[in-house]
Design a protein around this motif. Structure first.
Motif, mmCIF file in Angstrom:
data_model
loop_
_atom_site.group_PDB
_atom_site.id
_atom_site.type_symbol
_atom_site.label_atom_id
_atom_site.label_comp_id
_atom_site.label_asym_id
_atom_site.label_seq_id
_atom_site.Cartn_x
_atom_site.Cartn_y
_atom_site.Cartn_z
ATOM 1 N N ARG A 223 0.808 -1.222 0.000
ATOM 2 C CA ARG A 223 0.000 0.000 0.000
ATOM 3 C C ARG A 223 0.845 1.276 0.000
ATOM 4 O O ARG A 223 0.348 2.360 -0.304
ATOM 5 C CB ARG A 223 -0.943 -0.009 1.210
ATOM 6 N N GLY A 224 2.118 1.169 0.331
ATOM 7 C CA GLY A 224 2.977 2.346 0.357
ATOM 8 C C GLY A 224 2.881 3.149 1.627
ATOM 9 O O GLY A 224 3.677 4.059 1.855
ATOM 10 N N ARG A 225 1.859 2.865 2.456
ATOM 11 C CA ARG A 225 1.679 3.562 3.715
ATOM 12 C C ARG A 225 1.440 2.553 4.830
ATOM 13 O O ARG A 225 1.002 1.419 4.601
ATOM 14 C CB ARG A 225 0.471 4.512 3.640
ATOM 15 N N VAL A 226 1.723 3.013 6.051
ATOM 16 C CA VAL A 226 1.470 2.183 7.231
ATOM 17 C C VAL A 226 0.818 3.045 8.293
ATOM 18 O O VAL A 226 0.937 4.282 8.287
ATOM 19 C CB VAL A 226 2.775 1.569 7.788
ATOM 20 N N ARG A 227 0.088 2.401 9.195
ATOM 21 C CA ARG A 227 -0.462 3.122 10.342
ATOM 22 C C ARG A 227 0.662 3.473 11.304
ATOM 23 O O ARG A 227 1.549 2.653 11.578
ATOM 24 C CB ARG A 227 -1.508 2.273 11.066
ATOM 25 N N CYS A 228 0.630 4.667 11.792
ATOM 26 C CA CYS A 228 1.669 5.133 12.710
ATOM 27 C C CYS A 228 1.653 4.278 13.971
ATOM 28 O O CYS A 228 0.595 4.112 14.613
ATOM 29 C CB CYS A 228 1.438 6.597 13.059
ATOM 30 N N SER A 229 2.807 3.762 14.344
ATOM 31 C CA SER A 229 2.882 2.895 15.516
ATOM 32 C C SER A 229 2.880 3.695 16.815
ATOM 33 O O SER A 229 2.614 3.134 17.884
ATOM 34 C CB SER A 229 4.142 2.028 15.441
ATOM 35 N N PHE A 230 3.172 5.011 16.765
ATOM 36 C CA PHE A 230 3.187 5.817 17.982
ATOM 37 C C PHE A 230 1.782 6.154 18.465
ATOM 38 O O PHE A 230 1.541 6.255 19.666
ATOM 39 C CB PHE A 230 3.972 7.108 17.733
ATOM 40 N N CYS A 231 0.869 6.344 17.512
ATOM 41 C CA CYS A 231 -0.505 6.687 17.894
ATOM 42 C C CYS A 231 -1.509 5.621 17.479
ATOM 43 O O CYS A 231 -2.720 5.855 17.551
ATOM 44 C CB CYS A 231 -0.900 8.025 17.295
ATOM 45 N N SER A 232 -1.010 4.473 16.991
ATOM 46 C CA SER A 232 -1.861 3.365 16.537
ATOM 47 C C SER A 232 -2.809 3.790 15.424
ATOM 48 O O SER A 232 -3.915 3.264 15.291
ATOM 49 C CB SER A 232 -2.656 2.773 17.705
ATOM 50 N N GLY A 233 -2.405 4.795 14.628
ATOM 51 C CA GLY A 233 -3.195 5.213 13.482
ATOM 52 C C GLY A 233 -4.253 6.257 13.788
ATOM 53 O O GLY A 233 -4.972 6.702 12.876
ATOM 54 N N SER A 234 -4.362 6.692 15.029
ATOM 55 C CA SER A 234 -5.402 7.675 15.384
ATOM 56 C C SER A 234 -5.007 9.093 15.020
ATOM 57 O O SER A 234 -5.867 9.959 14.826
ATOM 58 C CB SER A 234 -5.695 7.601 16.889
ATOM 59 N N GLY A 235 -3.735 9.373 14.936
ATOM 60 C CA GLY A 235 -3.258 10.720 14.659
ATOM 61 C C GLY A 235 -3.149 11.587 15.894
ATOM 62 O O GLY A 235 -2.724 12.748 15.809
ATOM 63 N N GLY A 256 -0.234 14.078 12.858
ATOM 64 C CA GLY A 256 -1.679 14.042 13.032
ATOM 65 C C GLY A 256 -2.437 13.289 11.970
ATOM 66 O O GLY A 256 -3.671 13.189 12.040
ATOM 67 N N SER A 257 -1.742 12.722 10.989
ATOM 68 C CA SER A 257 -2.453 12.029 9.909
ATOM 69 C C SER A 257 -2.792 10.589 10.258
ATOM 70 O O SER A 257 -3.675 9.978 9.651
ATOM 71 C CB SER A 257 -1.618 12.059 8.626
ATOM 72 N N GLY A 258 -2.076 10.034 11.217
ATOM 73 C CA GLY A 258 -2.281 8.627 11.554
ATOM 74 C C GLY A 258 -1.608 7.670 10.589
ATOM 75 O O GLY A 258 -1.646 6.454 10.783
ATOM 76 N N ARG A 259 -1.019 8.194 9.532
ATOM 77 C CA ARG A 259 -0.367 7.367 8.522
ATOM 78 C C ARG A 259 1.049 7.887 8.267
ATOM 79 O O ARG A 259 1.332 9.086 8.432
ATOM 80 C CB ARG A 259 -1.153 7.375 7.209
#
Length: 409
Positions: A223-235, A256-259
């Motif tokens: 997909r080229g993107r991943v969910r941010c591991s610091f905020c679990s994708g919430s942003g 703040g994007s979550g990605r």
């Protein structure tokens, strides 16, 4: 894909370079790609790629004469050529040397060195002991080495860049495993050599990436993107201000994007195929593995109460040594026990390595000086042994052995 002879380009065309990220445009769609961005994981490793399951049914496969039944992985050893041992009339003469013993002063010096090497041992017994007797003897150490060669064949593959020459069946009939020259770099030393069997190579499309040159990124699943591991994708992240009040703030890692862009593929969703290195093609060939092995057996004859295994690692006087392609056992040494065990060990080696070609043998008989020293110190009357040219000492009953401190002098 057309066969490439040694010195000729594939299909007469200029080979293409390896695939690179963003080649052919982005946004590649995978048939089985996930619908959502996976959570980022720095520890996720690239999967390993194995051998093709059914190479005979794949495009570009070519059977190799003489190696039709060879598969991937370590194959069975090829039987060595028959060997005819030399006649008994070629047996060389046996000649032996002699050895010497030690004096009382040398025995005492050896004990002092032994104590100095043990920080917890008291030195008084070594300095003050009264040596009552020295019983010199010689331990005999017989060793036999048989240096052999084993040859195995298996299928192998490497990335093909389109430039390297391919030595295929069109260049000649492939030689047998034992017809390929390969000599050990050193006698009586283990070694493994791997050789491409001549005239067995051919080029096939890469079985891992289906000749694309790339695979789906294992970190972002394409997909080229991943969910941010610091905020679990919430942003967002919960924080606490100096007044102790909790509030929600944008995640600093993903703004703040979550990605986040996948760092493994740079956002492309694809990575260079690790099997073909992006060149889309694989060179298959028959690999010959040559193993040189030095097999060792020995026998120790030591008549005192000292453990026999101590003799193995010290030096002594070589009283007999032979190195030949084929050895006869020692038969004329004055001690029958040595003759008997030499015969036993040689017979064992003659039948133990039937699937290996014998290259050389070496036998050695060493005399290791051993002196059993009886001594007395205060009320203690016991023994120690001095052995080897190094004058090592075995003193299990030494009077002052302290393990709870080093105050004894």
């Amino acid at each position: 894909m057309a066969q490439m002879a040694m010195g000729q380009p594939v299909g007469g065309q200029q080979p293409a370079g390896p695939w690179q990220p963003t080649q052919g445009g982005g946004g590649y769609k995978w048939d089985d790609g996930p619908d959502t961005d996976p959570e980022d994981d720095d520890d996720r490793a690239e999967p390993t790629y194995g051998d093709p399951d059914n190479i005979a049914g794949m495009q570009g496969y070519q059977p190799i004469q003489g190696y039709e039944n060879v598969g991937f992985g370590q194959g069975a050893a090829a039987p060595p050529p028959p060997y005819l041992p030399p006649p008994e009339t070629d047996r060389p003469q046996e000649t032996y040397e002699s050895n010497a013993n030690i004096t009382e002063d040398e025995a005492r010096d050896a004990m002092v060195r032994f104590v100095n090497d043990h920080c917890c041992y008291g030195s008084k017994p070594a300095k003050e002991m009264s040596i009552e007797s020295i019983a010199p003897s010689s331990a005999l150490h017989y060793e036999l080495e048989t240096f052999t060669e084993t040859r195995n064949t298996s299928r192998a593959w490497v990335p093909y860049n389109g430039f390297d020459m391919v030595d295929g069946p069109m260049n000649g009939f492939p030689p047998g495993p034992w017809d390929i020259p390969c000599a050990a770099n050193m006698l009586f030393s283990d070694e493994v050599r791997e050789i491409e069997v001549p005239h067995t190579a051919f080029v096939m499309p890469c079985h891992v990436c289906n000749a694309r040159g790339f695979n789906r990124c294992y970190r972002c699943h394409g997909r080229g993107r991943v969910r941010c591991s610091f905020c679990s994708g919430s942003g967002h992240k919960w924080r606490t201000n100096p007044q102790g009040e909790r509030y929600q703030d944008d995640c600093h890692s993903c703004s703040g994007s979550g990605r986040k862009m996948c760092f493994t593929c740079g956002g492309d969703g694809r990575i260079t195929c690790n099997a073909c290195r992006g060149y889309r093609n694989i060179k298959h060939y028959i690999k010959l593995t040559v193993r040189f092995t030095n097999h060792k057996s020995d026998y120790i004859m030591e008549k005192t109460d000292m453990p026999d295994h101590l003799i193995r690692d010290v030096s002594g006087q070589v009283i007999f040594e032979q190195t030949l392609p084929y050895l006869w056992p020692i038969a004329f040494y004055p001690i029958a026990e040595i003759n008997h065990n030499s015969q036993r060990i040689v017979d064992e080696h003659r039948v133990a390595f039937s699937m290996e070609r014998q290259l050389h043998q070496r036998q050695r008989l060493r005399a290791i000086p051993v002196s059993e020293c009886a001594y007395k110190w205060n009320d203690t009357q016991t023994r120690f042994w001095v052995y080897g040219n190094e004058r090592d000492v075995h003193a299990p009953d030494y009077p002052q052995q302290c393990c709870c401190g080093c105050t004894i002098l």
